[in-house]
Design a protein around this motif. Structure first.
Motif, PDB file in Angstrom:
ATOM      1  N   LYS A   1      -6.379  -4.208   5.489  1.00 47.93           N
ATOM      2  CA  LYS A   1      -5.021  -3.801   5.848  1.00 47.93           C
ATOM      3  C   LYS A   1      -4.936  -2.318   6.189  1.00 47.93           C
ATOM      4  CE  LYS A   1      -1.427  -5.370   3.636  1.00 47.93           C
ATOM      5  NZ  LYS A   1      -0.739  -6.119   4.689  1.00 47.93           N
ATOM      6  N   ASN A   2      -5.861  -1.520   5.641  1.00 46.67           N
ATOM      7  CA  ASN A   2      -5.825  -0.079   5.870  1.00 46.67           C
ATOM      8  C   ASN A   2      -6.947   0.398   6.785  1.00 46.67           C
ATOM      9  OD1 ASN A   2      -3.673   1.320   3.901  1.00 46.67           O
ATOM     10  ND2 ASN A   2      -4.492  -0.526   2.943  1.00 46.67           N
ATOM     11  N   ASN A   3      -7.558  -0.556   7.508  1.00 41.11           N
ATOM     12  CA  ASN A   3      -8.576  -0.230   8.515  1.00 41.11           C
ATOM     13  C   ASN A   3      -9.784   0.513   7.952  1.00 41.11           C
ATOM     14  OD1 ASN A   3      -7.066  -1.300  10.812  1.00 41.11           O
ATOM     15  ND2 ASN A   3      -5.689   0.431  10.470  1.00 41.11           N
TER      16      ASN A   3
ATOM     17  N   CYS B   1       0.820  -1.212   0.000  1.00 45.55           N
ATOM     18  CA  CYS B   1       0.000   0.000   0.000  1.00 45.55           C
ATOM     19  C   CYS B   1       0.853   1.262   0.000  1.00 45.55           C
ATOM     20  CB  CYS B   1      -0.910   0.003   1.230  1.00 45.55           C
ATOM     21  SG  CYS B   1      -1.910  -1.484   1.362  1.00 45.55           S
ATOM     22  N   GLU B   2       2.176   1.103  -0.033  1.00 48.00           N
ATOM     23  CA  GLU B   2       3.053   2.257   0.020  1.00 48.00           C
ATOM     24  C   GLU B   2       2.924   3.074  -1.262  1.00 48.00           C
ATOM     25  OE1 GLU B   2       6.981   1.047   0.821  1.00 48.00           O
ATOM     26  OE2 GLU B   2       6.490   0.067   2.724  1.00 48.00           O
TER      27      GLU B   2
ATOM     28  N   THR C   1     -12.278   5.685  -1.049  1.00 46.77           N
ATOM     29  CA  THR C   1     -12.342   4.964   0.225  1.00 46.77           C
ATOM     30  C   THR C   1     -13.778   4.563   0.534  1.00 46.77           C
ATOM     31  OG1 THR C   1     -10.423   6.139   1.120  1.00 46.77           O
ATOM     32  CG2 THR C   1     -11.921   5.134   2.713  1.00 46.77           C
TER      33      THR C   1
END
Length: 224
Positions: free
Chosen positions: A210-212, A149-150, A159
């Motif tokens: 992974k990114n909540n 995700c970087e 989102t």
């Protein structure tokens, strides 16, 4: 301030292995070890924050010990390192108060990431467990490789769409909910998948976890 770490593990070699990893990082401070549920419940009285690393399937502890410890010190977060769980075992662990869950064969980087996330009160599940979680959705086939995700910039609208996709909504349902055209939602979806380098809905859901954006707990108990 270093994150306090308490190790709850009856196996000497595993306990020492975890300890040897922790002491190499100045971000963490080893505060003690518990060899039984009695030890843990005694130590937890003076451990009102930080992370407890535990194997909740260890006969010396168990799910009931987690519940009792959380009642004593609700600000403490639990990271379990244990065997691969089935759906119901994972559900029980989360319900009891486990914040994060790793398998015993996780690598060092995943272990450190899990501690960092758990210390912030965020859920962290290793990739192998996430794969099983995703099988509870309507797409069993997970063709994605490891998602980095970087450097990926996701807008607020994207989102929102990822979250709704994770809820199982179709493009038409998302369009109606956000007052957009189906064409616009479809375009957003294609752009998101292109950004992330994924080929299916399962990949989007993995990114969301992974990114909540969504909680693994939500997926586990979502019966839609």
């Amino acid at each position: 301030m270093p994150v306090p770490i308490l190790i709850a593990q009856s196996n000497y070699l595993i306990r020492e292995g975890i300890k040897s990893l922790i002491i190499n990082y100045k971000e963490y401070i080893f505060k003690g070890e518990a060899l039984s549920s009695e030890d843990l419940l005694f130590l937890i009285n003076s451990f009102d924050n930080g992370v407890v690393i535990i194997d909740h399937n260890d006969p010396a502890f168990g799910i009931s010990t987690i519940r009792k410890a959380k009642a004593i010190a609700p600000g403490v977060h639990f990271l379990s390192i244990s065997d691969k769980p089935n759906r119901w075992m994972l559900s029980d662990a989360i319900a009891a108060g486990i914040t994060s869950y790793l398998l015993r064969d996780c690598d060092k980087n995943e272990f450190i990431e899990a501690i960092e996330a758990t210390a912030r009160g965020e859920q962290f599940f290793c990739g192998k467990i996430l794969t099983d979680v995703l099988k509870f959705t309507d797409e069993v086939s997970l063709e994605t490789e490891f998602i980095s995700c970087e450097g990926v910039k996701i807008s607020n609208r994207e989102t929102e769409i990822i979250s709704l996709i994770s809820d199982g909504l179709s493009n038409k349902q998302i369009a109606e909910k956000l007052f957009l055209s189906v064409h616009t939602v479809t375009t957003h979806r294609k752009k998101i998948m292109s950004k992330l380098g994924v080929n299916n809905t399962a990949g989007l859901v993995l990114f969301a976890i992974k990114n909540n954006i969504v909680s693994p707990n939500h997926l586990l108990f979502n019966t839609n």
